[in-house]
Motif scaffolding. Structure first.
Motif, PDB file in Angstrom:
ATOM      1  N   TYR A   1       0.838  -1.202   0.000  1.00 14.96           N
ATOM      2  CA  TYR A   1       0.000   0.000   0.000  1.00 14.96           C
ATOM      3  C   TYR A   1       0.869   1.247   0.000  1.00 14.96           C
ATOM      4  CZ  TYR A   1      -3.210   3.596   1.699  1.00 14.96           C
ATOM      5  OH  TYR A   1      -3.945   4.744   1.837  1.00 14.96           O
ATOM      6  N   GLU A   2       1.898   1.243   0.848  1.00 16.72           N
ATOM      7  CA  GLU A   2       2.761   2.413   0.979  1.00 16.72           C
ATOM      8  C   GLU A   2       3.453   2.751  -0.338  1.00 16.72           C
ATOM      9  OE1 GLU A   2       6.431   4.108   3.756  1.00 16.72           O
ATOM     10  OE2 GLU A   2       6.017   1.956   3.688  1.00 16.72           O
ATOM     11  N   ALA A   3       3.988   1.740  -1.021  1.00 20.69           N
ATOM     12  CA  ALA A   3       4.690   1.993  -2.275  1.00 20.69           C
ATOM     13  C   ALA A   3       3.748   2.581  -3.314  1.00 20.69           C
ATOM     14  CB  ALA A   3       5.306   0.694  -2.798  1.00 20.69           C
ATOM     15  N   ASN A   4       2.529   2.088  -3.381  1.00 20.99           N
ATOM     16  CA  ASN A   4       1.586   2.551  -4.399  1.00 20.99           C
ATOM     17  C   ASN A   4       1.081   3.959  -4.134  1.00 20.99           C
ATOM     18  OD1 ASN A   4       0.839   0.435  -6.596  1.00 20.99           O
ATOM     19  ND2 ASN A   4       1.055  -0.771  -4.724  1.00 20.99           N
ATOM     20  N   TRP A   5       0.713   4.263  -2.876  1.00 23.51           N
ATOM     21  CA  TRP A   5       0.183   5.604  -2.654  1.00 23.51           C
ATOM     22  C   TRP A   5       1.286   6.661  -2.738  1.00 23.51           C
ATOM     23  CZ3 TRP A   5       1.419   9.377   0.785  1.00 23.51           C
ATOM     24  CH2 TRP A   5       1.965   9.037   2.034  1.00 23.51           C
ATOM     25  N   LYS A   6       2.493   6.300  -2.302  1.00 23.47           N
ATOM     26  CA  LYS A   6       3.590   7.257  -2.389  1.00 23.47           C
ATOM     27  C   LYS A   6       4.019   7.468  -3.842  1.00 23.47           C
ATOM     28  CE  LYS A   6       5.477   7.078   2.268  1.00 23.47           C
ATOM     29  NZ  LYS A   6       6.660   6.797   3.119  1.00 23.47           N
ATOM     30  N   CYS A   7       3.886   6.425  -4.644  1.00 22.84           N
ATOM     31  CA  CYS A   7       4.168   6.568  -6.066  1.00 22.84           C
ATOM     32  C   CYS A   7       3.154   7.514  -6.710  1.00 22.84           C
ATOM     33  CB  CYS A   7       4.112   5.188  -6.735  1.00 22.84           C
ATOM     34  SG  CYS A   7       4.998   5.101  -8.298  1.00 22.84           S
ATOM     35  N   ALA A   8       1.895   7.375  -6.321  1.00 25.76           N
ATOM     36  CA  ALA A   8       0.852   8.280  -6.813  1.00 25.76           C
ATOM     37  C   ALA A   8       1.149   9.712  -6.389  1.00 25.76           C
ATOM     38  CB  ALA A   8      -0.510   7.846  -6.275  1.00 25.76           C
ATOM     39  N   ARG A   9       1.505   9.892  -5.135  1.00 23.76           N
ATOM     40  CA  ARG A   9       1.794  11.231  -4.612  1.00 23.76           C
ATOM     41  C   ARG A   9       2.956  11.879  -5.364  1.00 23.76           C
ATOM     42  NH1 ARG A   9       4.464  11.876   1.281  1.00 23.76           N
ATOM     43  NH2 ARG A   9       6.031  10.684   0.123  1.00 23.76           N
ATOM     44  N   ALA A  10       4.020  11.120  -5.615  1.00 21.33           N
ATOM     45  CA  ALA A  10       5.196  11.671  -6.281  1.00 21.33           C
ATOM     46  C   ALA A  10       4.879  12.093  -7.715  1.00 21.33           C
ATOM     47  CB  ALA A  10       6.331  10.651  -6.277  1.00 21.33           C
ATOM     48  N   HIS A  11       4.116  11.265  -8.429  1.00 21.00           N
ATOM     49  CA  HIS A  11       3.717  11.623  -9.792  1.00 21.00           C
ATOM     50  C   HIS A  11       2.911  12.926  -9.800  1.00 21.00           C
ATOM     51  CE1 HIS A  11       4.896   7.530 -10.990  1.00 21.00           C
ATOM     52  NE2 HIS A  11       4.872   7.977 -12.224  1.00 21.00           N
ATOM     53  N   ARG A  12       1.975  13.005  -8.882  1.00 19.78           N
ATOM     54  CA  ARG A  12       1.116  14.187  -8.842  1.00 19.78           C
ATOM     55  C   ARG A  12       1.902  15.438  -8.430  1.00 19.78           C
ATOM     56  NH1 ARG A  12      -1.016  18.421  -5.347  1.00 19.78           N
ATOM     57  NH2 ARG A  12      -2.665  19.301  -6.641  1.00 19.78           N
ATOM     58  N   GLU A  13       2.776  15.303  -7.438  1.00 19.57           N
ATOM     59  CA  GLU A  13       3.521  16.459  -6.959  1.00 19.57           C
ATOM     60  C   GLU A  13       4.496  16.982  -8.014  1.00 19.57           C
ATOM     61  OE1 GLU A  13       3.320  18.290  -3.956  1.00 19.57           O
ATOM     62  OE2 GLU A  13       1.430  17.212  -4.065  1.00 19.57           O
ATOM     63  N   TYR A  14       5.097  16.075  -8.757  1.00 17.40           N
ATOM     64  CA  TYR A  14       5.996  16.511  -9.833  1.00 17.40           C
ATOM     65  C   TYR A  14       5.214  17.328 -10.859  1.00 17.40           C
ATOM     66  CZ  TYR A  14       8.651  16.407 -14.167  1.00 17.40           C
ATOM     67  OH  TYR A  14       9.276  16.772 -15.337  1.00 17.40           O
ATOM     68  N   ALA A  15       4.065  16.825 -11.269  1.00 20.28           N
ATOM     69  CA  ALA A  15       3.255  17.538 -12.259  1.00 20.28           C
ATOM     70  C   ALA A  15       2.773  18.874 -11.704  1.00 20.28           C
ATOM     71  CB  ALA A  15       2.065  16.676 -12.675  1.00 20.28           C
ATOM     72  N   ASP A  16       2.404  18.913 -10.441  1.00 20.59           N
ATOM     73  CA  ASP A  16       1.916  20.147  -9.829  1.00 20.59           C
ATOM     74  C   ASP A  16       3.026  21.199  -9.769  1.00 20.59           C
ATOM     75  OD1 ASP A  16      -0.403  21.412  -8.571  1.00 20.59           O
ATOM     76  OD2 ASP A  16       0.791  21.439  -6.745  1.00 20.59           O
ATOM     77  N   HIS A  17       4.251  20.764  -9.474  1.00 20.35           N
ATOM     78  CA  HIS A  17       5.389  21.686  -9.479  1.00 20.35           C
ATOM     79  C   HIS A  17       5.629  22.227 -10.882  1.00 20.35           C
ATOM     80  CE1 HIS A  17       6.256  20.559  -5.398  1.00 20.35           C
ATOM     81  NE2 HIS A  17       7.402  21.198  -5.383  1.00 20.35           N
TER      82      HIS A  17
END
Length: 242
Positions: free
Chosen positions: A60-76
């Motif tokens: 669970y941790e790997a998947n949600w953190k992967c989602a967060r990183a993708h989104r945060e990169y795009a948001d930046h």
């Protein structure tokens, strides 16, 4: 025969432990990069999170953190107006949704999968346009994700679920837009986090749209004085247009 079966069992356990240990070590490395907060470090964390998710797909941790990183990169990329930011939002927002959806399948009672699915869907719509995202059927899944996150913990990520729901209802095109519903969640979030520049700008923009300009002005002035340049500039533009 029993000894043979025992050896197989031990071998399986060792393999599972090895993959889990590899995933955990990789997540720790990715976290160290992500926590630096700059766009290059966040981008560098993504392949590590992907590696962790591939090593242990049931994490669970790997998947949600992967989602967060993708989104945060795009948001930046969006906030920094990087070249090709729309394409970045489209690509990374979509990947973020995929990892977040996997996370919600693994642990539906936890907030992160739902929350980052909704944010990733919003980022994806920034890249392709809200109308295209709606045509792809994302309204219902995004709405559900944000409300589930709100029900689990509305205070998560400095009141992120409240802010997200308010923004969701304000950004929808007519006739789906619901200003009263948006104001309800913006106002609730503002009670808890009255100094957050992002929330101030979103709330003020809604108030202006609702013909409550006088109420919006102090929010914009506070946002301008805040420590986030992107929202400070946004607030200045809104104030100048009043």
């Amino acid at each position: 025969m029993k000894r043979y079966l025992l050896l197989i069992f031990v071998g399986v356990l060792f393999s599972v432990f090895s993959f889990t240990s590899l995933a955990n070590d990789t997540i720790a490395q990715a976290d160290a990069l992500f926590d630096k907060g700059d766009i290059d470090s966040i981008l560098a964390s993504i392949p590590l999170y992907v590696k962790a998710a591939e090593a242990n797909p049931e994490s669970y941790e790997a998947n949600w953190k992967c989602a967060r990183a993708h989104r945060e990169y795009a948001d930046h990329a969006l906030e920094g107006e990087y070249e090709g930011w729309k394409d970045i939002c489209k690509e990374y927002g979509k990947k973020g949704m995929e990892y977040a959806e996997k996370a919600t399948e693994l642990e539906p009672e936890k907030i992160e999968g739902h929350y980052y699915f909704g944010l990733s869907a919003g980022t994806y719509s920034d890249g392709v346009s809200i109308l295209k995202a709606l045509a792809e059927g994302l309204k219902g899944s995004t709405e559900d994700a944000f409300y589930k996150a709100y029900d689990i913990d509305k205070m998560y990520d400095i009141g992120g679920p409240m802010l997200a729901i308010g923004r969701f209802w304000h950004q929808l095109p007519f006739p789906m837009k619901n200003k009263k519903r948006a104001e309800k969640y913006f106002a609730e979030r503002h009670e808890y986090f009255p100094d957050d520049p992002e929330g101030l700008v979103y709330y003020a923009e809604l108030l202006i749209d609702s013909r409550k300009k006088k109420e919006a002005i102090p929010l914009l002035e506070k946002a301008i004085a805040g420590d986030e340049p992107y929202y400070s500039k946004w607030a200045k533009r809104l104030l100048e247009d009043l």
